[in-house]
Design a protein around this motif. Structure first.
Motif, PDB file in Angstrom:
ATOM      1  N   ILE A 149       0.834  -1.202   0.000  1.00 31.03           N
ATOM      2  CA  ILE A 149       0.000   0.000   0.000  1.00 31.03           C
ATOM      3  C   ILE A 149       0.876   1.263   0.000  1.00 31.03           C
ATOM      4  O   ILE A 149       0.665   2.184  -0.812  1.00 31.03           O
ATOM      5  CB  ILE A 149      -0.962  -0.011   1.205  1.00 31.03           C
ATOM      6  N   VAL A 150       1.881   1.278   0.876  1.00 33.27           N
ATOM      7  CA  VAL A 150       2.775   2.444   0.939  1.00 33.27           C
ATOM      8  C   VAL A 150       3.516   2.616  -0.390  1.00 33.27           C
ATOM      9  O   VAL A 150       3.642   3.726  -0.920  1.00 33.27           O
ATOM     10  CB  VAL A 150       3.774   2.305   2.109  1.00 33.27           C
ATOM     11  N   PHE A 151       3.943   1.491  -0.951  1.00 30.12           N
ATOM     12  CA  PHE A 151       4.632   1.506  -2.243  1.00 30.12           C
ATOM     13  C   PHE A 151       3.777   2.196  -3.308  1.00 30.12           C
ATOM     14  O   PHE A 151       4.234   3.084  -4.032  1.00 30.12           O
ATOM     15  CB  PHE A 151       4.945   0.054  -2.642  1.00 30.12           C
ATOM     16  N   TYR A 152       2.488   1.820  -3.366  1.00 26.95           N
ATOM     17  CA  TYR A 152       1.617   2.393  -4.393  1.00 26.95           C
ATOM     18  C   TYR A 152       1.305   3.862  -4.128  1.00 26.95           C
ATOM     19  O   TYR A 152       1.165   4.656  -5.059  1.00 26.95           O
ATOM     20  CB  TYR A 152       0.323   1.590  -4.522  1.00 26.95           C
ATOM     21  N   ILE A 153       1.195   4.226  -2.851  1.00 28.70           N
ATOM     22  CA  ILE A 153       0.911   5.632  -2.554  1.00 28.70           C
ATOM     23  C   ILE A 153       2.099   6.499  -2.981  1.00 28.70           C
ATOM     24  O   ILE A 153       1.928   7.550  -3.614  1.00 28.70           O
ATOM     25  CB  ILE A 153       0.579   5.814  -1.061  1.00 28.70           C
ATOM     26  N   LEU A 154       3.307   6.019  -2.690  1.00 28.80           N
ATOM     27  CA  LEU A 154       4.503   6.771  -3.086  1.00 28.80           C
ATOM     28  C   LEU A 154       4.629   6.826  -4.613  1.00 28.80           C
ATOM     29  O   LEU A 154       4.834   7.886  -5.204  1.00 28.80           O
ATOM     30  CB  LEU A 154       5.766   6.137  -2.482  1.00 28.80           C
ATOM     31  N   LEU A 155       4.475   5.672  -5.252  1.00 27.92           N
ATOM     32  CA  LEU A 155       4.588   5.608  -6.707  1.00 27.92           C
ATOM     33  C   LEU A 155       3.528   6.487  -7.370  1.00 27.92           C
ATOM     34  O   LEU A 155       3.769   7.139  -8.388  1.00 27.92           O
ATOM     35  CB  LEU A 155       4.432   4.155  -7.161  1.00 27.92           C
ATOM     36  N   GLY A 156       2.341   6.511  -6.738  1.00 24.59           N
ATOM     37  CA  GLY A 156       1.220   7.264  -7.285  1.00 24.59           C
ATOM     38  C   GLY A 156       1.450   8.762  -7.313  1.00 24.59           C
ATOM     39  O   GLY A 156       0.765   9.489  -8.031  1.00 24.59           O
ATOM     40  N   MET A 157       2.411   9.221  -6.528  1.00 30.67           N
ATOM     41  CA  MET A 157       2.711  10.652  -6.557  1.00 30.67           C
ATOM     42  C   MET A 157       3.361  11.029  -7.888  1.00 30.67           C
ATOM     43  O   MET A 157       3.290  12.171  -8.310  1.00 30.67           O
ATOM     44  CB  MET A 157       3.656  11.015  -5.413  1.00 30.67           C
ATOM     45  N   PHE A 158       4.029  10.068  -8.510  1.00 36.37           N
ATOM     46  CA  PHE A 158       4.825  10.413  -9.683  1.00 36.37           C
ATOM     47  C   PHE A 158       4.381   9.740 -10.967  1.00 36.37           C
ATOM     48  O   PHE A 158       4.748  10.159 -12.039  1.00 36.37           O
ATOM     49  CB  PHE A 158       6.298  10.061  -9.435  1.00 36.37           C
ATOM     50  N   MET A 159       3.600   8.662 -10.862  1.00 33.19           N
ATOM     51  CA  MET A 159       3.291   7.910 -12.074  1.00 33.19           C
ATOM     52  C   MET A 159       1.831   7.984 -12.435  1.00 33.19           C
ATOM     53  O   MET A 159       0.958   8.102 -11.588  1.00 33.19           O
ATOM     54  CB  MET A 159       3.705   6.444 -11.909  1.00 33.19           C
ATOM     55  N   GLU A 160       1.589   7.873 -13.721  1.00 33.87           N
ATOM     56  CA  GLU A 160       0.245   7.865 -14.263  1.00 33.87           C
ATOM     57  C   GLU A 160      -0.322   6.463 -14.000  1.00 33.87           C
ATOM     58  O   GLU A 160       0.418   5.478 -14.026  1.00 33.87           O
ATOM     59  CB  GLU A 160       0.379   8.232 -15.738  1.00 33.87           C
ATOM     60  N   THR A 161      -1.623   6.359 -13.719  1.00 29.00           N
ATOM     61  CA  THR A 161      -2.148   5.112 -13.166  1.00 29.00           C
ATOM     62  C   THR A 161      -2.062   3.909 -14.107  1.00 29.00           C
ATOM     63  O   THR A 161      -1.745   2.811 -13.671  1.00 29.00           O
ATOM     64  CB  THR A 161      -3.615   5.262 -12.733  1.00 29.00           C
ATOM     65  N   LEU A 162      -2.344   4.119 -15.385  1.00 29.81           N
ATOM     66  CA  LEU A 162      -2.355   2.983 -16.303  1.00 29.81           C
ATOM     67  C   LEU A 162      -0.964   2.358 -16.408  1.00 29.81           C
ATOM     68  O   LEU A 162      -0.801   1.137 -16.283  1.00 29.81           O
ATOM     69  CB  LEU A 162      -2.833   3.442 -17.683  1.00 29.81           C
ATOM     70  N   SER A 163       0.057   3.210 -16.589  1.00 28.39           N
ATOM     71  CA  SER A 163       1.427   2.682 -16.682  1.00 28.39           C
ATOM     72  C   SER A 163       1.797   2.012 -15.372  1.00 28.39           C
ATOM     73  O   SER A 163       2.474   0.987 -15.356  1.00 28.39           O
ATOM     74  CB  SER A 163       2.433   3.786 -16.969  1.00 28.39           C
ATOM     75  N   MET A 164       1.339   2.598 -14.271  1.00 29.03           N
ATOM     76  CA  MET A 164       1.652   2.040 -12.960  1.00 29.03           C
ATOM     77  C   MET A 164       1.061   0.632 -12.827  1.00 29.03           C
ATOM     78  O   MET A 164       1.732  -0.301 -12.399  1.00 29.03           O
ATOM     79  CB  MET A 164       1.084   2.966 -11.881  1.00 29.03           C
ATOM     80  N   MET A 165      -0.208   0.489 -13.218  1.00 27.64           N
ATOM     81  CA  MET A 165      -0.846  -0.831 -13.126  1.00 27.64           C
ATOM     82  C   MET A 165      -0.134  -1.841 -14.010  1.00 27.64           C
ATOM     83  O   MET A 165       0.183  -2.955 -13.586  1.00 27.64           O
ATOM     84  CB  MET A 165      -2.318  -0.744 -13.547  1.00 27.64           C
ATOM     85  N   LEU A 166       0.107  -1.458 -15.253  1.00 31.78           N
ATOM     86  CA  LEU A 166       0.660  -2.428 -16.201  1.00 31.78           C
ATOM     87  C   LEU A 166       2.086  -2.836 -15.860  1.00 31.78           C
ATOM     88  O   LEU A 166       2.495  -3.950 -16.151  1.00 31.78           O
ATOM     89  CB  LEU A 166       0.590  -1.866 -17.625  1.00 31.78           C
ATOM     90  N   THR A 167       2.861  -1.934 -15.240  1.00 31.56           N
ATOM     91  CA  THR A 167       4.240  -2.310 -14.928  1.00 31.56           C
ATOM     92  C   THR A 167       4.351  -3.058 -13.605  1.00 31.56           C
ATOM     93  O   THR A 167       5.247  -3.870 -13.440  1.00 31.56           O
ATOM     94  CB  THR A 167       5.165  -1.074 -14.855  1.00 31.56           C
ATOM     95  N   THR A 168       3.458  -2.797 -12.646  1.00 29.43           N
ATOM     96  CA  THR A 168       3.670  -3.371 -11.316  1.00 29.43           C
ATOM     97  C   THR A 168       2.799  -4.584 -11.006  1.00 29.43           C
ATOM     98  O   THR A 168       3.228  -5.490 -10.299  1.00 29.43           O
ATOM     99  CB  THR A 168       3.410  -2.321 -10.218  1.00 29.43           C
ATOM    100  N   ILE A 169       1.560  -4.608 -11.512  1.00 22.99           N
ATOM    101  CA  ILE A 169       0.643  -5.668 -11.092  1.00 22.99           C
ATOM    102  C   ILE A 169       1.145  -7.079 -11.411  1.00 22.99           C
ATOM    103  O   ILE A 169       1.034  -7.970 -10.577  1.00 22.99           O
ATOM    104  CB  ILE A 169      -0.781  -5.405 -11.625  1.00 22.99           C
ATOM    105  N   PRO A 170       1.751  -7.279 -12.587  1.00 23.30           N
ATOM    106  CA  PRO A 170       2.261  -8.639 -12.850  1.00 23.30           C
ATOM    107  C   PRO A 170       3.254  -9.106 -11.790  1.00 23.30           C
ATOM    108  O   PRO A 170       3.382 -10.304 -11.551  1.00 23.30           O
ATOM    109  CB  PRO A 170       2.939  -8.496 -14.212  1.00 23.30           C
ATOM    110  N   LEU A 171       3.948  -8.176 -11.141  1.00 24.22           N
ATOM    111  CA  LEU A 171       4.898  -8.567 -10.106  1.00 24.22           C
ATOM    112  C   LEU A 171       4.266  -8.589  -8.715  1.00 24.22           C
ATOM    113  O   LEU A 171       4.573  -9.454  -7.891  1.00 24.22           O
ATOM    114  CB  LEU A 171       6.098  -7.602 -10.105  1.00 24.22           C
ATOM    115  N   VAL A 172       3.369  -7.622  -8.459  1.00 18.71           N
ATOM    116  CA  VAL A 172       2.820  -7.498  -7.108  1.00 18.71           C
ATOM    117  C   VAL A 172       1.688  -8.501  -6.862  1.00 18.71           C
ATOM    118  O   VAL A 172       1.548  -9.031  -5.764  1.00 18.71           O
ATOM    119  CB  VAL A 172       2.330  -6.046  -6.865  1.00 18.71           C
ATOM    120  N   PHE A 173       0.891  -8.774  -7.902  1.00 15.28           N
ATOM    121  CA  PHE A 173      -0.250  -9.676  -7.742  1.00 15.28           C
ATOM    122  C   PHE A 173       0.160 -11.062  -7.215  1.00 15.28           C
ATOM    123  O   PHE A 173      -0.448 -11.564  -6.252  1.00 15.28           O
ATOM    124  CB  PHE A 173      -1.017  -9.787  -9.066  1.00 15.28           C
ATOM    125  N   PRO A 174       1.201 -11.691  -7.811  1.00 18.11           N
ATOM    126  CA  PRO A 174       1.599 -13.013  -7.285  1.00 18.11           C
ATOM    127  C   PRO A 174       1.989 -12.948  -5.803  1.00 18.11           C
ATOM    128  O   PRO A 174       1.719 -13.895  -5.057  1.00 18.11           O
ATOM    129  CB  PRO A 174       2.810 -13.394  -8.145  1.00 18.11           C
TER     130      PRO A 174
END
Lengths: 189, 430
Positions: B322-347
């Motif tokens: 959660i903290v990771f996404y809040i920090l990342l969310g300050m700088f990244m656009e949501t779609l790119s954020m989802m597509l780059t991180t979810i494949p790694l974070v979901f597992p």
């Protein structure tokens, strides 16, 4: 000269986008008709899913160049926005060059696939058994046009860079400003 | 080592404002060349073709087209006026109408930007007319807009479903209660703020019951659309893609009814739809290819083992995510954020025993937060951009902070009571 070609490419991509959008709208009607006939009349008109998939692929492929020419690539601009015009212009060129490379590899392998399917008459493993080259023709041609537009932009940007014309580079390839972006998103009269 | 290399390369190119699709695609090709002898690259075209005709993805342009048609169908102003009649008696007046209208619009739109832009444009003139506190008013618009991706239909949830092989109908059901709850939290924030500072709440709107009844028909179009789209999914009549297609047909009918339909209007809607679709799809296709490569390289497995070695509990891990996404969310656009991180974070989340549908909702709320956390928050930009009288960008950022707190509350509530998200899907499907 570059401006004229750019304007023509924009015209072509705009018409392609109208056709693609219309295609999607027609797909929406076909799919709706399919759902209604299935539920109410118990008649299944198979294939609406397959056809809308093809329309989607082709329409999207042709829309890439439209998005490119309208500077609508998704880019993270936190750093970009605080840089000067010159640095930004260099990043614009870098970005489009890398996109060209990726699109080139993608289109190259897609073209091979298309030629293979054409020569061997491969068809989809579906009830429609569509010969794959037909939908792929619309798709691959869109990708080819995208690569062409990218290559044109790279050449134009390099020429601008040599001439030191950073303003033009930013105008045709830079990240749009907030107000430009809003004008697009708010259409409410 | 591999993972570090990937991350550094990704970061440098992303920060250099290289189009995200190119970053992901080239990263995939480079890793393939380095570690898999370039074998996957040979099938890039074939692989991309089968992703491009994927039926569930057809829902994306359909939902965008639906939104584009609704934007131009001339319903926003009347809907907003109707909601005013019903909600503006609360302390905070029109700001509740902002949240309410956003929630209603969100139920027919899958995009947060469209929601904020549409309601914001209609509501903005009221700040001066009725002397509202500008910051809080703007904040309510930016925050209200984020409901677009949580209340179904949602494009983000489709992308999450695609990346993680989760059911879209279950995700849509799961989004309803948290979405409504978040809208209530937002209204609570406004009410508390305006009880303490009466001068923030603007002038009262005079209304009565006969007026309230009279405006009800103006709420029909969005309701009709919601029933057609979301209703048809749960009645078991339609898949999400079919529902989106039905929605397009209904939206077209509404536009025609309002006499807003014309060739020019359709052309503009097509241009907007295809531009957004191309932007989204270019990234999605590159991201799916990169995921294929990452899977072959065993990056996910290595990451899981590394996390395991840390010895964190499930809850600790989730808090870090959660903290990771809040920090990342300050700088990244949501779609790119989802597509780059979810494949790694979901597992990781699955490994820790969290429910996939619950996690989808958690991620979506985090994406909503990302939309309004400065310095980069698209909804902040959108709302700032509609200010015809201008002002400082900070006004919007500051005004959004109270609503951010409401989002953190919802995140906490979801952690403590996973059933907020899981109750409806469990009732319907499990």
């Amino acid at each position: 000269m570059f401006e004229t070609v750019h304007a023509r490419l924009m015209d072509i991509s705009r018409i392609a986008v109208w056709l693609g959008g219309a295609g999607l709208l027609v797909s929406a009607f076909i799919v709706t008709a399919d759902v209604i006939s299935r539920k109410i009349f118990n008649v299944t008109m198979s294939g609406s899913d397959e056809i809308s998939g093809y329309v989607f692929a082709a329409a999207t492929a042709w829309a890439y160049s439209f998005a490119l020419l309208h500077r609508s690539s998704i880019r993270i601009d936190s750093l970009y926005n605080v840089l000067g015009l010159k640095m930004r212009a260099v990043l614009d060129l870098l970005g489009i060059s890398l996109l060209l490379y990726y699109a080139y590899v993608l289109t190259g392998t897609a073209l091979e696939q298309f030629v293979y399917n054409w020569e061997y008459g491969a068809s989809a493993q579906t009830t429609l058994a569509t010969p794959l080259w037909i939908p792929q023709m619309f798709w691959v041609s869109g990708l080819c046009f995208f690569v062409f537009c990218l290559a044109f932009m790279v050449v134009w940007l390099v020429v601008c860079l040599v001439r030191g014309d950073f303003a033009t580079m930013n105008q045709v390839a830079g990240v749009p400003s907030i107000s430009e972006e809003i004008d697009r998103e708010t259409h409410v009269a | 080592m591999k993972a570090a290399l990937i991350l550094i390369a990704l970061l440098v190119l992303v920060v250099a404002a290289v189009p995200v699709a190119a970053v992901l695609g080239i990263l995939g090709l480079a890793l393939d060349e380095l570690f898999l002898r370039g074998r996957r690259a040979l099938m890039l075209g074939d692989f991309t073709w089968y992703q491009s005709i994927e039926y569930i993805l057809v829902a994306i342009p359909m939902f965008i087209l639906l939104g584009e048609i609704m934007l131009r169908a001339g319903i926003a102003q009347r809907m907003y006026n109707a909601v005013i009649q019903w909600l503006s008696w609360l302390p905070g007046g029109l700001m509740h109408a902002n949240i309410g209208s956003c929630a209603i619009f969100a139920a027919s739109s899958g995009s947060s930007v469209a929601t904020a832009a549409t309601v914001g444009t209609v509501a903005y003139p009221e700040i001066e007319k009725r002397r509202y506190n500008e910051k809080l008013f703007l904040g309510s618009l930016a925050a209200g807009g984020t409901l677009g991706i949580l209340i179904p239909p949602s494009i983000n949830l489709i992308i999450f479903a695609l990346l993680t092989d989760t059911s879209v109908p279950e995700l849509y059901l799961a989004g309803i209660i948290p979405g409504l709850l978040l809208a209530l939290f937002f209204m609570g924030v406004i009410m508390v703020a305006c009880l303490f500072r009466k001068d923030w709440g603007g002038e009262k709107v005079e209304t009565n019951w006969s007026q309230r009844i009279a405006v009800l028909p103006d709420l029909l179009p969005p309701l009709l659309l919601f029933v057609a789209v979301v209703g048809s999914i749960y009645a078991g009549i339609a898949t999400p893609t079919e529902a989106a297609s039905i929605g397009v047909v209904v939206a077209l009918a509404i536009a025609a009814w309002n006499r807003a339909l014309s060739v020019e209007m359709l052309k503009a809607a097509f241009e907007g739809t295809m531009r957004s679709t191309a932007m989204v799809m270019l990234i999605i296709l590159a991201a799916v290819f990169l995921n294929l490569i990452l899977g072959s390289l065993g990056v996910t497995q290595a990451l899981l083992e590394a996390i395991e070695a840390l010895g964190w509990t499930a809850m600790q891990t989730m808090l870090v995510i959660i903290v990771f996404y809040i920090l990342l969310g300050m700088f990244m656009e949501t779609l790119s954020m989802m597509l780059t991180t979810i494949p790694l974070v979901f597992p990781i989340a699955m490994h820790m025993g969290f429910d996939p549908v619950w996690f989808g909702i958690m991620i979506t709320v985090l994406m909503e937060a990302a939309l309004i956390t400065p310095p980069i928050g698209i909804n902040l930009y959108v709302v700032h951009g509609i200010r015809s009288r201008g002002g400082r960008f900070n006004d919007v950022s500051v005004g959004a902070i109270p609503f951010l707190i409401a989002m953190f509350l919802l995140i906490a509530a979801l952690l403590v009571m996973p059933n907020l998200a899981l109750y409806l899907p469990t009732e319907f499907y499990r």
